[in-house]
Every structure is written in C-alpha cells, then in structure tokens.
Design an enzyme around this catalytic site. Structure first.
Site, PDB file in Angstrom:
ATOM      1  N   LYS A 111     -12.067   0.077   6.359  1.00  0.00           N
ATOM      2  CA  LYS A 111     -11.527  -1.161   5.897  1.00  0.00           C
ATOM      3  C   LYS A 111     -11.523  -1.056   4.310  1.00  0.00           C
ATOM      4  CE  LYS A 111     -11.218  -4.662   9.245  1.00  0.00           C
ATOM      5  NZ  LYS A 111     -11.473  -5.892   9.845  1.00  0.00           N
ATOM      6  N   LYS A 193      -5.685   2.042  14.139  1.00  0.00           N
ATOM      7  CA  LYS A 193      -5.561   0.826  15.188  1.00  0.00           C
ATOM      8  C   LYS A 193      -4.574  -0.413  14.758  1.00  0.00           C
ATOM      9  CE  LYS A 193      -9.070  -2.590  14.031  1.00  0.00           C
ATOM     10  NZ  LYS A 193      -9.855  -3.434  14.658  1.00  0.00           N
ATOM     11  N   LYS A 196      -4.182  -7.091  12.376  1.00  0.00           N
ATOM     12  CA  LYS A 196      -3.523  -8.195  11.797  1.00  0.00           C
ATOM     13  C   LYS A 196      -3.231  -7.878  10.254  1.00  0.00           C
ATOM     14  CE  LYS A 196      -6.430 -11.163  14.321  1.00  0.00           C
ATOM     15  NZ  LYS A 196      -7.755 -10.481  13.880  1.00  0.00           N
TER      16      LYS A 196
HETATM   17  N1  AQP Z   1      -6.231  -2.548  17.845  1.00  0.00           N
HETATM   18  C1  AQP Z   1      -7.127  -3.152  18.715  1.00  0.00           C
HETATM   19  N2  AQP Z   1      -7.215  -2.469  19.955  1.00  0.00           N
HETATM   20  C2  AQP Z   1      -7.977  -3.029  21.120  1.00  0.00           C
HETATM   21  N3  AQP Z   1      -8.842  -4.202  20.507  1.00  0.00           N
HETATM   22  C3  AQP Z   1      -8.593  -4.659  19.382  1.00  0.00           C
HETATM   23  N4  AQP Z   1      -9.230  -5.580  18.839  1.00  0.00           N
HETATM   24  C4  AQP Z   1      -8.732  -5.825  17.457  1.00  0.00           C
HETATM   25  N5  AQP Z   1      -7.954  -4.896  17.384  1.00  0.00           N
HETATM   26  C5  AQP Z   1      -7.631  -4.125  18.416  1.00  0.00           C
HETATM   27  C6  AQP Z   1     -10.416  -6.589  19.301  1.00  0.00           C
HETATM   28  O1  AQP Z   1      -9.857  -7.806  19.292  1.00  0.00           O
HETATM   29  C7  AQP Z   1     -11.157  -8.520  18.929  1.00  0.00           C
HETATM   30  C8  AQP Z   1     -10.988  -9.385  17.833  1.00  0.00           C
HETATM   31  O2  AQP Z   1     -10.866  -8.693  16.615  1.00  0.00           O
HETATM   32  P1  AQP Z   1     -11.016  -9.228  15.318  1.00  0.00           P
HETATM   33  O3  AQP Z   1      -9.698 -10.194  15.012  1.00  0.00           O
HETATM   34  O4  AQP Z   1     -12.101 -10.147  15.192  1.00  0.00           O
HETATM   35  O5  AQP Z   1     -11.248  -8.347  14.352  1.00  0.00           O
HETATM   36  P2  AQP Z   1     -10.503  -6.880  14.155  1.00  0.00           P
HETATM   37  O6  AQP Z   1     -11.004  -5.923  15.064  1.00  0.00           O
HETATM   38  O7  AQP Z   1     -10.787  -6.303  12.810  1.00  0.00           O
HETATM   39  O8  AQP Z   1      -8.761  -7.102  14.339  1.00  0.00           O
HETATM   40  P3  AQP Z   1      -7.763  -6.715  13.259  1.00  0.00           P
HETATM   41  O9  AQP Z   1      -6.657  -7.268  13.916  1.00  0.00           O
HETATM   42  O10 AQP Z   1      -7.930  -5.336  12.731  1.00  0.00           O
HETATM   43  O11 AQP Z   1      -8.058  -7.699  12.155  1.00  0.00           O
HETATM   44  P4  AQP Z   1      -7.907  -7.747  10.591  1.00  0.00           P
HETATM   45  O12 AQP Z   1      -6.740  -6.924  10.308  1.00  0.00           O
HETATM   46  O13 AQP Z   1      -7.933  -9.190  10.069  1.00  0.00           O
HETATM   47  O14 AQP Z   1      -9.310  -7.137  10.485  1.00  0.00           O
HETATM   48  C9  AQP Z   1     -12.289  -7.711  18.994  1.00  0.00           C
HETATM   49  O15 AQP Z   1     -12.927  -7.509  20.033  1.00  0.00           O
HETATM   50  C10 AQP Z   1     -11.696  -6.361  18.675  1.00  0.00           C
HETATM   51  O16 AQP Z   1     -12.599  -5.183  19.365  1.00  0.00           O
END
Ligand code: AQP
Length: 330
Positions: A111, A193, A196
């Site tokens: 990140k 991956k 969001k």
């Molecule tokens: N690409 C992914 N594939 C599988 N699982 C995923 N998760 C997130 N992205 C993927 C799982 O979703 C849960 C919640 O995630 P989160 O929103 O708390 O945080 P994150 O992993 O940081 O998700 P994002 O979409 O990448 O958010 P941003 O962009 O805001 O940082 C977790 O269980 C995660 O494993």
C-alpha cells in the site's frame, strides 16, 4: 461454539474480491457460529477518506452486507468507531507489538509503495488495530482473504507476547479461515489484487453493478491473445487468464479443471460472455436488494446502533480486564 470476528473497510463499495474472499463465507459461518461483523471505519481513515463519502460508504456497505445475507438479529453488525474498546486495546497493542514485526508486513509495503515516508502512522500500525478488533471480543475464528493471513499471524504474536509479559493466559490464539477463492485479482492487471481503492473502476466488479456494467467490465478485462488452455498448468504464466478462470470456478462452485474442460481451446469471447452471465446471476440479486435497502437510511442506522450496543456489552468487560492486567487504575 467459536466466536467469529470479521471486518471490512467502508472505504468504497464492496467488490467481487470482498464477496468471494470474505462476505460469502460470513453468510455461511452464521449457521454454526456466533458472529461479529464490523465496518472498520477506524481502519478506513488510515488513508484519506472524504468525511461525507465515509458516511455514505458506511451506509452502503451496511446495505450490501444485509443484501448478501448477513442477519443482524442473530449476529452483530456495527461500525468500529462506535465501540471505543477497539481503540483502547489497540493502544495497548501498539506498546506490545514490535517495530521489527510490523516491518515485515507485506500489505503495508504494497500500500505504501515507494512513497513510504508520506503515509500515515495509522497505516503502519493497522495490523495492531486489527489484532485489537479480534481480541476485544476474544474471537478465535477469523475469516479472511489470503492477503490478511499475515496479519492474523501477527495478532497471534501480539496475544502471546501480551500473555507472556503480563503473566497471564488472557488472550486466546486465533485461527484464520481462508476460503478457496481467497484472492481475486484486478481485471486490469492479474498480478494486483482487486481493490476498492484502485483508481480504475474497470479494475473491479462492484456488488452494486448491474448486468450491463458487469458484461462491459468483463469484456474489457485484460487478457492475452492465446486461447484458453485445457489444463490448469497452462495458466501458470498467464495471471489474467488464471484470474478469470478462478472467478468462473468460484461463482459456479466448480473446480478450475472442469471450467477448462468446458472452455479449453476456445478464445476469450465465448468464455467472457459466459462468465459475465454467471457473475450477473450472483451479484444481480444483491445489487437489487441493496438499492431497496438504501431507500430507508434510518433503518440502516438503527441496525448499526443496535449492533454497537450489543458489541459494547461483550467488549467492555474484556478490555477493562486487559487494562487492569496492564496496571491501569479503573
Ligand atoms: N481481491 C480480494 N480477493 C479476496 N479477498 C479480498 N478481500 C479484499 N480484497 C480481496 C477480503 O475482503 C475483506 C475485507 O477487506 P477490507 O475491505 O477490509 O480491506 P482490503 O483487503 O484492504 O480491501 P480493499 O478492497 O483492497 O480495500 P482498500 O482498497 O480500501 O484497501 C478481507 O477479509 C480481505 O481479505
């Protein structure tokens, strides 16, 4: 019965990765466990969030989770900042966790990228807060995508060190629960991956997308020019093709081998249109119900407030005892 804790950041609309990596399993886990589901707004502000959008996303996510099948009567759904015990325990864990441990966290490296000096201190200590989220409830089962497994290992290190330092067995060890479709990749780059916060909307499928939007995003998804292979070995060096085959397998609950037995040797045209149909069947009903729920915001707010009250009732005695173990006068 194990207590389950899981969180999702209200940093945008949940996407297919969140669904397959987390939310879909939350719905199943509700059958056999006591579940606490949390919209982790304290985590979300580790990167800049516009205050109005944060509120909007928190309500949207509540609606998506209810639409996907989370039951707020039998289980608990709330937003993290409403229960101050998380932040109190996180501070204690900031003092238990070691810099060397945090330096190894790959999610921070991913990140923060090259511009590490400019990121918030919150992003760096994010895994300590995540440990606190879980242990505030002494939860022992945590469903997470593959990307979060390292954070669970760190949470266990923190729990163990706390127990050792304060001569107690107060905090339990946590077991990660990682589903088969644990990592969904970006539609624009099969090595990143789905996220969001990716600036490209074309990189992800949101759980509020309609059938036309899904079809268009899948059509535009990056692929190579070779036909699909007939064996999974043929996907090894083809991250985009592997991701799309994995998605088809996950949403149709069939192994990738069977997907390739059906589509191997064909170009991406037919496969992408079949994939878009499958995705629409999965996401369509969630998107429709989300729209309906968003018409009644006061209901969504009352779900969150009720969840926070019930979460607080579990968290307060646990975190108060942890504070007493540390030596804080209460
Ligand atoms: N690409 C992914 N594939 C599988 N699982 C995923 N998760 C997130 N992205 C993927 C799982 O979703 C849960 C919640 O995630 P989160 O929103 O708390 O945080 P994150 O992993 O940081 O998700 P994002 O979409 O990448 O958010 P941003 O962009 O805001 O940082 C977790 O269980 C995660 O494993």
């Amino acid at each position: 019965m194990k207590r389950v804790f899981s969180g999702i950041q209200p940093s945008g609309i949940p996407h297919l990765g969140n669904y397959l990596g987390a939310i879909r399993n939350w719905v199943t886990l509700q059958e056999e466990h006591e579940c606490i589901f949390c919209l982790v707004d304290l985590h979300a502000i580790t990167v800049w969030q516009d205050p109005k959008e944060l509120q909007e996303h928190t309500l949207q996510q509540t609606a998506v989770l209810l639409a996907a099948g989370i039951d707020p009567q039998r289980h608990i759904l709330f937003n993290q900042s409403a229960v101050s015990a998380h932040a109190r325990l996180a501070w204690i864990f900031n003092c238990v966790s070691r810099l060397g441990w945090l330096n190894r966290m790959t999610q921070f490296k991913d990140k923060a990228g090259k511009n590490r000096e400019n990121h918030s201190a919150g992003l760096y200590v994010y895994p300590n807060l995540m440990a606190a989220d879980i242990l505030t409830y002494k939860a022992t089962l945590v469903p997470v995508g593959d990307d979060q497994k390292q954070h669970i290992e760190l949470a266990n290190d923190i729990a163990q060190k706390f127990n050792h330092d304060y001569g107690t067995d107060f905090f339990p060890q946590i077991e990660p629960f990682t589903p088969p479709a644990a990592r969904v990749m970006s539609l624009r780059d099969g090595t990143k991956k789905m996220s969001k916060s990716d600036p490209s909307e074309q990189s992800r499928i949101d759980l509020t997308d309609d059938a036309d939007t899904i079809a268009q995003k899948v059509r535009r998804a990056k692929t190579d020019s070779d036909p699909l292979p007939s064996e999974t070995e043929g996907l090894a060096e083809r991250p985009e093709a592997r991701n799309l085959v994995g998605l088809y397998a996950a949403v149709s609950s069939t192994p990738p081998e069977q997907v390739l037995a059906e589509f191997g040797g064909q170009g991406f045209g037919t496969f992408k249109s079949a994939l878009a149909d499958r995705l629409s069947t999965t996401i369509g009903p969630i998107a429709d119900e989300t729209r309906r729920l968003l018409d009644d915001r006061s209901h969504l707010l009352s779900v969150l407030r009720n969840g926070a009250d019930r979460a607080r009732a579990i968290a307060e005695p646990i975190v108060t005892e942890a504070e007493q173990l540390v030596g804080f006068l209460r």
